[in-house]
Motif scaffolding. Structure first.
Motif, mmCIF file in Angstrom:
data_model
loop_
_atom_site.group_PDB
_atom_site.id
_atom_site.type_symbol
_atom_site.label_atom_id
_atom_site.label_comp_id
_atom_site.label_asym_id
_atom_site.label_seq_id
_atom_site.Cartn_x
_atom_site.Cartn_y
_atom_site.Cartn_z
ATOM 1 N N VAL A 52 0.836 -1.196 0.000
ATOM 2 C CA VAL A 52 0.000 0.000 0.000
ATOM 3 C C VAL A 52 0.874 1.250 0.000
ATOM 4 O O VAL A 52 1.869 1.317 0.728
ATOM 5 C CB VAL A 52 -0.947 0.008 1.217
ATOM 6 N N GLY A 53 0.465 2.244 -0.800
ATOM 7 C CA GLY A 53 1.248 3.470 -0.888
ATOM 8 C C GLY A 53 0.545 4.685 -0.308
ATOM 9 O O GLY A 53 1.009 5.815 -0.500
ATOM 10 N N ASN A 54 -0.587 4.497 0.377
ATOM 11 C CA ASN A 54 -1.288 5.625 1.008
ATOM 12 C C ASN A 54 -1.848 5.187 2.365
ATOM 13 O O ASN A 54 -1.399 4.173 2.918
ATOM 14 C CB ASN A 54 -2.391 6.176 0.091
ATOM 15 N N GLY A 55 -2.818 5.907 2.877
ATOM 16 C CA GLY A 55 -3.348 5.590 4.202
ATOM 17 C C GLY A 55 -4.666 4.854 4.182
ATOM 18 O O GLY A 55 -5.340 4.769 5.214
ATOM 19 N N LEU A 56 -5.063 4.299 3.054
ATOM 20 C CA LEU A 56 -6.385 3.685 2.924
ATOM 21 C C LEU A 56 -6.375 2.190 3.159
ATOM 22 O O LEU A 56 -5.339 1.520 3.043
ATOM 23 C CB LEU A 56 -6.961 3.978 1.535
ATOM 24 N N ASN A 57 -7.547 1.672 3.451
ATOM 25 C CA ASN A 57 -7.833 0.235 3.490
ATOM 26 C C ASN A 57 -8.896 -0.068 2.434
ATOM 27 O O ASN A 57 -9.697 0.812 2.066
ATOM 28 C CB ASN A 57 -8.363 -0.169 4.870
ATOM 29 N N CYS A 58 -8.934 -1.306 1.974
ATOM 30 C CA CYS A 58 -9.930 -1.679 0.954
ATOM 31 C C CYS A 58 -11.351 -1.337 1.403
ATOM 32 O O CYS A 58 -12.188 -0.907 0.605
ATOM 33 C CB CYS A 58 -9.838 -3.170 0.645
ATOM 34 N N VAL A 59 -11.613 -1.510 2.692
ATOM 35 C CA VAL A 59 -12.953 -1.334 3.229
ATOM 36 C C VAL A 59 -13.426 0.108 3.165
ATOM 37 O O VAL A 59 -14.631 0.373 3.298
ATOM 38 C CB VAL A 59 -13.006 -1.858 4.691
ATOM 39 N N ASN A 60 -12.537 1.053 2.937
ATOM 40 C CA ASN A 60 -12.955 2.453 2.869
ATOM 41 C C ASN A 60 -13.883 2.721 1.698
ATOM 42 O O ASN A 60 -14.737 3.616 1.774
ATOM 43 C CB ASN A 60 -11.738 3.373 2.774
ATOM 44 N N CYS A 61 -13.716 1.998 0.606
ATOM 45 C CA CYS A 61 -14.583 2.174 -0.564
ATOM 46 C C CYS A 61 -15.599 1.053 -0.720
ATOM 47 O O CYS A 61 -16.582 1.209 -1.466
ATOM 48 C CB CYS A 61 -13.748 2.270 -1.842
ATOM 49 N N HIS A 62 -15.368 -0.063 -0.043
ATOM 50 C CA HIS A 62 -16.258 -1.234 -0.118
ATOM 51 C C HIS A 62 -16.709 -1.532 1.313
ATOM 52 O O HIS A 62 -16.071 -2.315 2.030
ATOM 53 C CB HIS A 62 -15.535 -2.435 -0.730
ATOM 54 N N LEU A 63 -17.797 -0.915 1.733
ATOM 55 C CA LEU A 63 -18.174 -0.864 3.142
ATOM 56 C C LEU A 63 -18.610 -2.225 3.690
ATOM 57 O O LEU A 63 -18.935 -3.151 2.939
ATOM 58 C CB LEU A 63 -19.286 0.159 3.324
ATOM 59 N N ASP A 64 -18.586 -2.296 5.031
ATOM 60 C CA ASP A 64 -19.008 -3.499 5.760
ATOM 61 C C ASP A 64 -18.234 -4.723 5.286
ATOM 62 O O ASP A 64 -18.804 -5.767 4.967
ATOM 63 C CB ASP A 64 -20.514 -3.715 5.581
ATOM 64 N N ALA A 65 -16.925 -4.575 5.271
ATOM 65 C CA ALA A 65 -16.033 -5.677 4.895
ATOM 66 C C ALA A 65 -16.331 -6.220 3.505
ATOM 67 O O ALA A 65 -16.179 -7.413 3.227
ATOM 68 C CB ALA A 65 -16.102 -6.803 5.934
ATOM 69 N N GLY A 66 -16.758 -5.343 2.615
ATOM 70 C CA GLY A 66 -17.057 -5.767 1.241
ATOM 71 C C GLY A 66 -18.395 -6.433 1.080
ATOM 72 O O GLY A 66 -18.665 -7.041 0.039
ATOM 73 N N ARG A 67 -19.280 -6.269 2.087
ATOM 74 C CA ARG A 67 -20.574 -6.938 2.057
ATOM 75 C C ARG A 67 -21.725 -6.011 1.649
ATOM 76 O O ARG A 67 -22.747 -6.475 1.158
ATOM 77 C CB ARG A 67 -20.894 -7.518 3.445
ATOM 78 N N LYS A 68 -21.583 -4.716 1.876
ATOM 79 C CA LYS A 68 -22.708 -3.795 1.734
ATOM 80 C C LYS A 68 -23.090 -3.574 0.274
ATOM 81 O O LYS A 68 -22.261 -3.216 -0.555
ATOM 82 C CB LYS A 68 -22.393 -2.454 2.396
ATOM 83 N N ALA A 69 -24.355 -3.755 -0.008
ATOM 84 C CA ALA A 69 -24.880 -3.471 -1.351
ATOM 85 C C ALA A 69 -24.743 -1.990 -1.666
ATOM 86 O O ALA A 69 -24.756 -1.139 -0.773
ATOM 87 C CB ALA A 69 -26.346 -3.896 -1.431
ATOM 88 N N ASP A 70 -24.587 -1.679 -2.931
ATOM 89 C CA ASP A 70 -24.462 -0.310 -3.441
ATOM 90 C C ASP A 70 -23.167 0.376 -3.022
ATOM 91 O O ASP A 70 -23.048 1.595 -3.118
ATOM 92 C CB ASP A 70 -25.662 0.560 -3.014
ATOM 93 N N SER A 71 -22.190 -0.417 -2.532
ATOM 94 C CA SER A 71 -20.858 0.149 -2.280
ATOM 95 C C SER A 71 -19.806 -0.777 -2.891
ATOM 96 O O SER A 71 -18.785 -1.081 -2.277
ATOM 97 C CB SER A 71 -20.613 0.361 -0.786
ATOM 98 N N ALA A 72 -20.094 -1.243 -4.098
ATOM 99 C CA ALA A 72 -19.211 -2.145 -4.837
ATOM 100 C C ALA A 72 -18.825 -3.363 -4.008
ATOM 101 O O ALA A 72 -17.649 -3.624 -3.772
ATOM 102 C CB ALA A 72 -17.964 -1.398 -5.316
ATOM 103 N N PRO A 73 -19.823 -4.166 -3.568
ATOM 104 C CA PRO A 73 -19.526 -5.339 -2.735
ATOM 105 C C PRO A 73 -18.742 -6.397 -3.509
ATOM 106 O O PRO A 73 -18.904 -6.544 -4.721
ATOM 107 C CB PRO A 73 -20.916 -5.849 -2.342
#
Length: 312
Positions: A117-138
Motif C-alpha cells: 500500500v502506498g497511502n493511508g487507505l484500506n480496501c474497506v474504505n470504498c467497499h463498506l461493511d467488509a465488502g458486504r454492503k450493497a451499493d458500495s461495490a460489494p
C-alpha cells in the motif's frame, strides 16, 4: 258520414264536397301505407351504420399499436437479489483460514498488506461493511462478473486483474503477485462471499447505483458547503482524514495519503454515486442528488497522487 253522403247525393248532381272527401281519403290511405314504410326505411340505415362502426372498431389498431410493433421494447434486464453468507458461517480448516486472512487484508490492509500500500487507505474504505454492503461495490457482486472486458485497460480482465487495479490506483501501491498469499486470500474471501450467487448475473446492489444527472452543473463551491456541514466531522475540516493511534479511523479524501488520480473514485460520476448511496456514514441517501454531485466535484477538485499511467 252517412248523412253527409245522403245530402250530397240527393239531387244526383256533382257537389264540391266530393273533392274534399276524395283528397281526405287519399291522404288517409297514404298515411297508412307511406308513414310506416318511411319509419322502417329510416331504421335500416342506422342498423347498417352501427354494424359498420362495430366492424371498424374490431379491425382498427389501438393508438400507437403500429409503433409498438415496428419498434419493440428492448428486453428488460432482470437483476437478481442476493444475500452473502453470514460471518458466523465462515468455514473452518485451511480454506476457512485463507478466507479469514482475505477478510483481514480487506478490512485492515494497512496491517496485513502494508508493504503493498502506498497511502493511508484500506480496501474497506470504498467497499463498506467488509465488502458486504450493497451499493458500495460489494465483493460478492464483482466476483461473479469476471472475466470481463474493461475499457479502463482495454482488455478482458480476470478477477485477479481487478484486485491488482485496486492496489495500483485506489491504494496507490503495488499489486500483489498473482501467486502470492495476499492475492489467494482476497480471491478466496470474495469467492466465499459469493457463495450461491449465479455466475454472470447482474446482482442487485452490485457496484454503485446509477445516479441521475443533477439539475444544475456540479459546483465545487456549493460542494464545499455540503462538505463542511456533512463530511468534515469525520474526514476533518481539511479533508485529510482523522487518525486514532496513528491509523486512519476515517480516510483522507485528498492529499498524499488518499487515492491517486487513476482511481475510479477520482471520477466525479463514481464519487457522486458512492456518496449518494452511502454518505454520511450510516445515513446513506440523505443528501440530495445535487448535493452528492456538488460535494463529489469538491472532493475530486483537490490535489492527490498522480495517475501512475501518466508519465511525469
Amino acid at each position: 258520414m252517412n248523412r253527409l253522403l245522403d245530402r250530397l247525393t240527393q239531387n244526383g248532381k256533382f257537389h264540391p264536397m266530393w273533392i274534399v272527401l276524395a283528397v281526405t281519403g287519399v291522404l288517409i290511405v297514404a298515411s297508412i301505407v307511406f308513414i310506416p314504410a318511411r319509419y322502417e326505411g329510416s331504421k335500416e340505415p342506422k342498423q347498417k351504420i352501427a354494424v359498420a362502426d362495430h366492424a371498424a372498431a374490431e379491425t382498427l389498431p389501438e393508438p400507437d399499436a403500429g409503433q409498438h410493433e415496428s419498434k419493440p421494447e428492448p428486453a428488460v434486464i432482470q437483476t437478481t437479489h442476493f444475500t452473502p453468507p453470514a460471518e458466523r458461517d465462515m468455514p473452518t480448516g485451511e480454506m476457512g483460514d485463507m478466507i479469514k486472512l482475505g477478510r483481514n487484508i480487506f478490512v485492515h490492509t494497512q496491517v496485513y498488506a502494508k508493504n503493498l500500500v502506498g497511502n493511508g487507505l484500506n480496501c474497506v474504505n470504498c467497499h463498506l461493511d467488509a465488502g458486504r454492503k450493497a451499493d458500495s461495490a460489494p465483493l460478492w457482486g464483482a466476483y461473479v462478473m469476471f472475466p470481463a472486458y474493461r475499457s479502463k485497460n482495454h482488455k478482458v480482465n480476470s478477477f485477479e486483474d481487478r484486485l491488482a487495479g485496486c492496489f495500483r490506483f485506489s491504494l496507490n501501491g503495488t499489486p500483489p503477485a498473482y501467486n502470492s498469499k495476499e492475492m489467494l486470500a482476497l480471491t478466496s474471501y470474495s469467492y466465499w462471499l459469493a457463495t450461491g450467487a449465479p455466475t454472470g448475473k447482474e446482482l442487485a446492489g452490485r457496484g454503485y447505483p446509477k445516479l441521475d444527472k443533477p439539475p444544475r452543473q456540479p459546483d465545487a463551491q456549493r460542494g464545499a458547503a455540503v462538505f463542511e456541514k456533512n463530511c468534515a466531522i469525520c474526514h476533518g475540516a481539511d479533508g485529510l482524514g482523522t487518525k486514532v493511534n496513528a491509523q486512519y479511523a476515517f480516510p483522507p479524501l485528498w492529499g498524499k495519503d488518499s487515492f491517486n488520480a487513476g482511481a475510479g473514485m477520482h471520477s466525479v460520476k463514481n464519487a457522486a454515486a458512492f456518496i449518494k448511496a452511502n454518505m454520511p456514514l450510516g445515513k446513506g441517501n440523505s443528501l440530495s442528488v445535487q448535493e452528492a454531485w456538488d460535494v463529489a466535484q469538491f472532493v475530486d477538485s483537490h490535489d492527490r497522487p498522480p495517475d501512475p499511467r501518466v508519465k511525469k
